[in-house]
Design a protein around this motif. Structure first.
Motif, mmCIF file in Angstrom:
data_model
loop_
_atom_site.group_PDB
_atom_site.id
_atom_site.type_symbol
_atom_site.label_atom_id
_atom_site.label_comp_id
_atom_site.label_asym_id
_atom_site.label_seq_id
_atom_site.Cartn_x
_atom_site.Cartn_y
_atom_site.Cartn_z
ATOM 1 N N ILE A 258 0.807 -1.187 0.064
ATOM 2 C CA ILE A 258 -0.022 -0.136 -0.115
ATOM 3 C C ILE A 258 0.931 1.232 -0.037
ATOM 4 O O ILE A 258 0.470 2.455 -0.605
ATOM 5 N N GLN A 259 2.157 1.142 0.597
ATOM 6 C CA GLN A 259 3.007 2.453 0.547
ATOM 7 C C GLN A 259 3.451 2.628 -0.592
ATOM 8 O O GLN A 259 3.728 3.855 -0.982
ATOM 9 N N ILE A 260 4.114 1.653 -1.550
ATOM 10 C CA ILE A 260 4.324 1.954 -2.882
ATOM 11 C C ILE A 260 3.066 2.872 -3.794
ATOM 12 O O ILE A 260 3.602 3.911 -4.156
ATOM 13 N N GLY A 261 1.919 2.544 -3.674
ATOM 14 C CA GLY A 261 0.907 3.305 -4.280
ATOM 15 C C GLY A 261 0.675 4.497 -3.685
ATOM 16 O O GLY A 261 0.558 5.867 -4.388
ATOM 17 N N SER A 262 0.975 4.649 -2.141
ATOM 18 C CA SER A 262 0.754 5.829 -1.734
ATOM 19 C C SER A 262 1.928 7.042 -2.011
ATOM 20 O O SER A 262 1.556 8.084 -2.134
ATOM 21 N N TRP A 263 3.200 6.514 -2.145
ATOM 22 C CA TRP A 263 4.284 7.443 -2.315
ATOM 23 C C TRP A 263 4.153 7.843 -3.820
ATOM 24 O O TRP A 263 4.410 8.966 -4.121
ATOM 25 N N ALA A 264 3.720 6.929 -4.632
ATOM 26 C CA ALA A 264 3.448 7.577 -6.051
ATOM 27 C C ALA A 264 2.314 8.319 -6.278
ATOM 28 O O ALA A 264 2.591 9.377 -7.075
ATOM 29 N N PHE A 265 1.252 7.950 -5.479
ATOM 30 C CA PHE A 265 0.208 9.178 -5.619
ATOM 31 C C PHE A 265 0.697 10.473 -5.205
ATOM 32 O O PHE A 265 0.503 11.557 -5.573
ATOM 33 N N ARG A 266 1.503 10.622 -4.050
ATOM 34 C CA ARG A 266 1.811 11.686 -3.263
ATOM 35 C C ARG A 266 2.833 12.669 -4.195
ATOM 36 O O ARG A 266 2.776 13.888 -4.525
ATOM 37 N N ALA B 88 8.055 5.130 -9.440
ATOM 38 C CA ALA B 88 7.065 4.920 -10.333
ATOM 39 C C ALA B 88 6.114 6.027 -10.531
ATOM 40 O O ALA B 88 5.752 6.345 -11.671
ATOM 41 N N GLY B 89 5.845 6.902 -9.482
ATOM 42 C CA GLY B 89 4.986 7.789 -9.518
ATOM 43 C C GLY B 89 5.791 9.330 -10.772
ATOM 44 O O GLY B 89 4.918 9.649 -11.227
ATOM 45 N N ASP C 40 4.986 11.491 -15.925
ATOM 46 C CA ASP C 40 5.637 11.894 -16.990
ATOM 47 C C ASP C 40 4.963 11.340 -18.339
ATOM 48 O O ASP C 40 4.677 12.040 -19.546
ATOM 49 N N ARG C 41 4.781 10.192 -18.083
ATOM 50 C CA ARG C 41 4.056 9.341 -19.441
ATOM 51 C C ARG C 41 2.691 9.150 -19.292
ATOM 52 O O ARG C 41 2.324 9.423 -20.430
ATOM 53 N N LEU C 42 2.227 8.849 -18.119
ATOM 54 C CA LEU C 42 0.730 8.699 -17.990
ATOM 55 C C LEU C 42 -0.106 9.755 -17.499
ATOM 56 O O LEU C 42 -1.485 9.830 -17.555
ATOM 57 N N HIS C 43 0.621 10.641 -16.873
ATOM 58 C CA HIS C 43 0.055 11.795 -16.253
ATOM 59 C C HIS C 43 -0.635 11.512 -14.997
ATOM 60 O O HIS C 43 -0.592 10.001 -14.511
ATOM 61 N N LEU C 44 -1.649 11.998 -14.299
ATOM 62 C CA LEU C 44 -2.281 11.706 -13.066
ATOM 63 C C LEU C 44 -3.181 10.288 -13.112
ATOM 64 O O LEU C 44 -2.988 9.707 -12.050
ATOM 65 N N PRO C 45 -3.745 10.198 -14.150
ATOM 66 C CA PRO C 45 -4.785 9.089 -14.293
ATOM 67 C C PRO C 45 -3.671 7.624 -14.095
ATOM 68 O O PRO C 45 -4.352 6.604 -13.248
ATOM 69 N N GLY C 46 -2.603 7.443 -14.359
ATOM 70 C CA GLY C 46 -1.780 6.487 -14.305
ATOM 71 C C GLY C 46 -1.045 6.185 -12.867
ATOM 72 O O GLY C 46 -1.202 5.087 -12.500
ATOM 73 N N VAL C 47 -1.004 7.304 -12.382
ATOM 74 C CA VAL C 47 -0.616 7.275 -10.961
ATOM 75 C C VAL C 47 -1.891 6.830 -10.104
ATOM 76 O O VAL C 47 -1.373 5.826 -9.163
ATOM 77 N N LEU C 48 -2.991 7.290 -10.189
ATOM 78 C CA LEU C 48 -4.052 6.757 -9.423
ATOM 79 C C LEU C 48 -4.368 5.460 -9.739
ATOM 80 O O LEU C 48 -4.821 4.737 -8.824
ATOM 81 N N ALA C 49 -4.246 4.773 -11.002
ATOM 82 C CA ALA C 49 -4.450 3.552 -11.295
ATOM 83 C C ALA C 49 -3.507 2.606 -10.565
ATOM 84 O O ALA C 49 -3.904 1.536 -10.073
ATOM 85 N N LEU C 50 -2.217 3.026 -10.392
ATOM 86 C CA LEU C 50 -1.252 2.236 -9.599
ATOM 87 C C LEU C 50 -1.754 2.343 -8.092
ATOM 88 O O LEU C 50 -1.790 1.288 -7.405
ATOM 89 N N ASN C 51 -1.977 3.377 -7.728
ATOM 90 C CA ASN C 51 -2.485 3.452 -6.170
ATOM 91 C C ASN C 51 -3.639 2.622 -5.904
ATOM 92 O O ASN C 51 -3.641 2.017 -4.746
ATOM 93 N N ILE C 52 -4.655 2.721 -6.808
ATOM 94 C CA ILE C 52 -5.796 2.010 -6.471
ATOM 95 C C ILE C 52 -5.570 0.563 -6.511
ATOM 96 O O ILE C 52 -6.146 -0.366 -5.734
ATOM 97 N N SER C 53 -4.929 0.075 -7.337
ATOM 98 C CA SER C 53 -4.229 -1.506 -7.614
ATOM 99 C C SER C 53 -3.613 -1.747 -6.312
ATOM 100 O O SER C 53 -3.934 -2.984 -5.596
ATOM 101 N N ALA C 54 -2.809 -0.949 -5.738
ATOM 102 C CA ALA C 54 -1.956 -1.233 -4.459
ATOM 103 C C ALA C 54 -3.110 -1.544 -3.259
ATOM 104 O O ALA C 54 -2.761 -2.283 -2.674
ATOM 105 N N VAL C 55 -3.920 -0.595 -3.149
ATOM 106 C CA VAL C 55 -4.864 -0.531 -2.161
ATOM 107 C C VAL C 55 -5.729 -1.788 -2.313
ATOM 108 O O VAL C 55 -6.205 -2.403 -1.190
#
Length: 392
Positions: free
Chosen positions: A17-25, A148-149, A154-169
């Motif tokens: 869960i922390q991987i997704g949280s840091w990427a989101f931050r 990762a964030g 840079d490549r997928l912008h905020l939606p990509g970061v959100l997808a990673l975080n949701i998957s981790a949670v």
């Protein structure tokens, strides 16, 4: 499921869960900085201010419930809040700020549930090992999540970061559900229950105040890398990534050093020593002396901050019975995040009025006051220590 297996799975869930949280931050911070300094300052305040409320009023509820169930409920709330951000027009939209506030509100409750779970199956002398392990996970995932964030932003912008975080949670939620289904035993330490109140915590008041003051200064690290990586109004993402990666490595080393330093010096002396060294690092950070000095001073500051944090939280949580661990964890987080939120508000008010170096120097003064308060606690206690033989 055995106690050891459950302990390891909770650690693994925390890592995911922390991987997704840091990427989101980092993803949301990049978006806010690009929207302007005022947006960045407001964002830091919105990230940390709700943690104060959650720490004070929601974390104590965990002491009356099953910690695993509490973590599952919080993960479900997190998924809903992250999905809401998909429907915003940008990082600085009202709905984004609202969702960030919800995520911040439940964050201290989740951490308190973890601490309460471990406190119920760990002796008070073993809590420094537990909190050291959690800090190690936090900074390993900081490195992985920030990288990762930054790449996804840079490549997928905020939606990509959100997808990673949701998957981790979601993965964390499924792991906790598995723990809940397989575990039939509630473990607890043989210490008697306590019905004390906040008035019983008078000896800890200097520690509370020192934690607040130190984070009032150290909270500048939330915007420091992005500002030092910005030249002529343009954010250099490669420079930002370099700063945050080396920051994370030194913070990890600080977390690794926390246990031996704690065992050597004891809680209060460790708190005071780390505070004065952190204040010195902030003084150097106030100088715009080039990228190497920016990296070295901010990284050392984070390393000393991990030693301070582990010592302070262990001192607070180990001072009470297991049935009050979530409350004390909440108070620690409240002191931490009220300081960081205060830093964000101060930056919001002063960011356009004072040179950045002067603001960082004010932060150094706040950290030095934390050292003074911690030194007072050492003198008052006669150098008493809470350290002793610890569990591994």
């Amino acid at each position: 499921m055995s106690e050891t297996s459950t302990r390891q799975l909770v650690y693994l869930s925390h890592l995911i869960i922390q991987i997704g949280s840091w990427a989101f931050r980092i993803g949301i911070l990049i978006g806010l900085v690009q929207s302007g300094m005022s947006a960045a300052g407001l964002g830091v305040a919105v990230i940390f201010a709700p943690i104060i409320f959650g720490s004070l009023f929601l974390s104590p509820l965990v002491d009356r419930s099953d910690p695993i169930t509490a973590m599952m409920i919080i993960n479900a709330i997190r998924i809903c809040a992250l999905l809401a951000i998909f429907y915003t027009d940008g990082a600085d939209a009202v709905l984004s700020y609202t969702a960030i506030a919800v995520l911040s509100l439940v964050q201290p409750v989740y951490v308190s549930a973890e601490v309460a779970f471990f406190r119920r199956i760990t002796s008070k002398d073993g809590m420094i090992s537990v909190l050291r392990n959690i800090a190690n996970i936090d900074w390993v995932t900081y490195l992985l999540g920030m990288f990762a964030g930054a790449v996804l932003s840079d490549r997928l912008h905020l939606p990509g970061v959100l997808a990673l975080n949701i998957s981790a949670v979601w993965l964390s939620l499924m792991m906790l559900f598995g723990i809940k289904q397989r575990s039939k035993t509630v473990w607890s330490t043989p210490e008697p229950p306590s019905s004390g109140t906040i008035l019983d915590l008078t000896p800890l008041y200097p520690t509370f105040f020192a934690v607040f003051l130190l984070n009032l200064g150290a909270g500048i690290i939330n915007v420091y890398p992005a500002i030092r990586a910005t030249a002529r109004g343009v954010l250099d993402k490669d420079v930002l990534l370099t700063i945050v990666m080396i920051n994370g490595l030194l913070a990890l080393l600080g977390a690794l050093a926390a246990k031996p330093v704690f065992n050597w010096l004891g809680a209060l002396v460790t708190i005071a020593g780390a505070a004065v060294l952190l204040a010195a690092c902030l003084g150097v950070m106030s100088l715009d002396a080039g990228l190497p000095m920016v990296i070295a001073s901010s990284s050392a500051m984070l390393g000393f901050g991990q030693i301070f944090s582990a010592a302070a939280q262990t001192h607070m949580v180990s001072s009470v019975a297991p049935d009050r661990a979530a409350r004390l964890s909440g108070l620690f987080q409240c002191c931490t995040c009220s300081g960081v939120a205060g830093n964000g508000i101060a930056f919001l008010l002063l960011g356009d009025r004072l040179p950045f170096g002067m603001i960082v120097l004010i932060c150094a003064a706040s950290a030095f006051l934390a050292f003074a308060v911690a030194t007072f606690a050492v003198v008052r206690s006669g150098h008493s220590q809470v350290s002793g033989p610890v569990d591994h």
